[in-house]
Scaffold this motif. Structure first.
Motif, PDB file in Angstrom:
ATOM      1  N   TYR A 120       4.835   7.496   1.526  1.00  0.00           N
ATOM      2  CA  TYR A 120       5.220   7.214   0.140  1.00  0.00           C
ATOM      3  C   TYR A 120       5.384   8.521  -0.631  1.00  0.00           C
ATOM      4  O   TYR A 120       6.390   8.716  -1.333  1.00  0.00           O
ATOM      5  CB  TYR A 120       4.153   6.336  -0.525  1.00  0.00           C
ATOM      6  N   ASN A 122       5.621  -4.402  -0.314  1.00  0.00           N
ATOM      7  CA  ASN A 122       4.838  -3.533  -1.178  1.00  0.00           C
ATOM      8  C   ASN A 122       5.709  -3.148  -2.373  1.00  0.00           C
ATOM      9  O   ASN A 122       6.723  -2.456  -2.216  1.00  0.00           O
ATOM     10  CB  ASN A 122       4.402  -2.290  -0.391  1.00  0.00           C
ATOM     11  N   GLU A 141       5.276  -1.070  -4.799  1.00  0.00           N
ATOM     12  CA  GLU A 141       5.362   0.364  -5.074  1.00  0.00           C
ATOM     13  C   GLU A 141       6.443   1.023  -4.207  1.00  0.00           C
ATOM     14  O   GLU A 141       7.202   1.871  -4.677  1.00  0.00           O
ATOM     15  CB  GLU A 141       4.011   1.045  -4.825  1.00  0.00           C
ATOM     16  N   ALA A 161      10.481  -6.470  -6.171  1.00  0.00           N
ATOM     17  CA  ALA A 161       9.197  -5.933  -6.636  1.00  0.00           C
ATOM     18  C   ALA A 161       8.641  -6.768  -7.779  1.00  0.00           C
ATOM     19  O   ALA A 161       7.431  -7.033  -7.853  1.00  0.00           O
ATOM     20  CB  ALA A 161       9.369  -4.479  -7.083  1.00  0.00           C
ATOM     21  N   ASN A 170       2.959  -5.054 -12.620  1.00  0.00           N
ATOM     22  CA  ASN A 170       2.835  -3.650 -12.243  1.00  0.00           C
ATOM     23  C   ASN A 170       3.650  -2.839 -13.249  1.00  0.00           C
ATOM     24  O   ASN A 170       4.851  -3.070 -13.404  1.00  0.00           O
ATOM     25  CB  ASN A 170       3.366  -3.434 -10.825  1.00  0.00           C
ATOM     26  N   ARG A 182       4.890   0.148 -13.266  1.00  0.00           N
ATOM     27  CA  ARG A 182       6.032   0.897 -12.751  1.00  0.00           C
ATOM     28  C   ARG A 182       7.207  -0.026 -12.451  1.00  0.00           C
ATOM     29  O   ARG A 182       8.374   0.359 -12.646  1.00  0.00           O
ATOM     30  CB  ARG A 182       5.641   1.686 -11.487  1.00  0.00           C
ATOM     31  N   PRO A 224      -5.359   1.629 -10.367  1.00  0.00           N
ATOM     32  CA  PRO A 224      -4.918   1.841  -8.982  1.00  0.00           C
ATOM     33  C   PRO A 224      -6.053   1.556  -8.009  1.00  0.00           C
ATOM     34  O   PRO A 224      -7.229   1.673  -8.365  1.00  0.00           O
ATOM     35  CB  PRO A 224      -4.525   3.315  -8.956  1.00  0.00           C
ATOM     36  N   HIS A 260      -3.621   6.191  -4.897  1.00  0.00           N
ATOM     37  CA  HIS A 260      -2.565   5.194  -5.044  1.00  0.00           C
ATOM     38  C   HIS A 260      -1.695   5.517  -6.260  1.00  0.00           C
ATOM     39  O   HIS A 260      -2.155   6.171  -7.204  1.00  0.00           O
ATOM     40  CB  HIS A 260      -3.157   3.791  -5.153  1.00  0.00           C
ATOM     41  N   PRO A 261      -0.425   5.098  -6.230  1.00  0.00           N
ATOM     42  CA  PRO A 261       0.494   5.409  -7.336  1.00  0.00           C
ATOM     43  C   PRO A 261      -0.069   5.051  -8.705  1.00  0.00           C
ATOM     44  O   PRO A 261      -0.602   3.957  -8.900  1.00  0.00           O
ATOM     45  CB  PRO A 261       1.722   4.544  -7.010  1.00  0.00           C
ATOM     46  N   ASN A 262       0.031   6.003  -9.622  1.00  0.00           N
ATOM     47  CA  ASN A 262      -0.476   5.788 -10.982  1.00  0.00           C
ATOM     48  C   ASN A 262       0.359   6.581 -11.992  1.00  0.00           C
ATOM     49  O   ASN A 262      -0.127   6.994 -13.033  1.00  0.00           O
ATOM     50  CB  ASN A 262      -1.947   6.223 -11.064  1.00  0.00           C
TER      51      ASN A 262
END
Length: 207
Positions: free
Chosen positions: A60, A100, A102, A137, A144, A146, A185, A190-192
């Motif tokens: 990722y 997923n 993200e 997504a 989420n 994002r 997250p 993890h993505p934040n």
């Protein structure tokens, strides 16, 4: 029984140590990126990914680093190579962690970067693909931040060409900022990301 317990404890300790080493290595790699050394960061994470074959996060971040670099005007000559590397990493991450949200957002960003390189040629080719990723997504993770923000940001960009009303899209950006406030997250790795960009986008909405 004692042998069984000892073995279990050793396996547990090994797993904990392995996780700590992974987190340390990833932290060092992301710090390199933060220091303006994306090539070094990507290379270091590639080495981590070769070991952590069941973890989607290294791939990722390889995808994220290379996609981010491709957006920069000064990297225009290298954009194709950067995006090809990003796509390969996204593909690997998606195999490890399908469905997923993200990763789907990242895939949409790769498509967006292609559009930015040549809007006239790539706009029609990649716009629908990007939206498809955002819709997928959204179905998986509607709250989420994002997902909400990046979808709205992409549509705002498209509105410049179509003349569509951006007020509903700006409302989605505002919603994403509210979601960022409560988003937690799974781990520190993890993505934040995205809050600063969302705030800047909202500011531009009100101008």
């Amino acid at each position: 029984m004692v042998r069984f317990i000892t073995t279990a404890v050793l396996l547990f300790c090994s797993a904990v140590f392995g996780q700590a080493k992974f987190e340390q290595s990833m932290g060092e790699s992301l710090a390199l990126w933060g220091q303006g050394k994306p090539t070094e960061a990507s290379a270091k994470i590639e080495r981590i990914a070769s070991v952590e074959k069941a973890n989607w996060l290294p791939n990722y971040y390889i995808g994220m680093i290379n996609t981010t670099e491709a957006f920069k005007p000064e990297n225009r000559e290298k954009a194709t190579a950067l995006l090809e590397k990003a796509q390969k990493a996204v593909d690997e991450a998606a195999i490890i962690s399908p469905n997923n949200a993200e990763i789907m957002v990242l895939q949409a960003l790769v498509y967006t970067a292609w559009i930015v390189q040549d809007p006239m040629t790539n706009g029609m080719k990649y716009s629908n693909k990007a939206m498809e990723q955002y819709f997928k997504a959204q179905a998986i993770a509607p709250n989420n931040p994002r997902v909400v923000f990046c979808k709205a940001e992409f549509e705002i960009g498209g509105a410049k060409w179509t003349g569509a009303d951006t007020k509903p899209l700006c409302a989605q950006v505002e919603k994403s900022i509210e979601l960022f406030a409560t988003f937690k997250p799974e781990t520190a790795l993890h993505p934040n990301w995205g809050l600063d960009r969302a705030k800047k986008t909202l500011e531009n909405c009100t101008k």
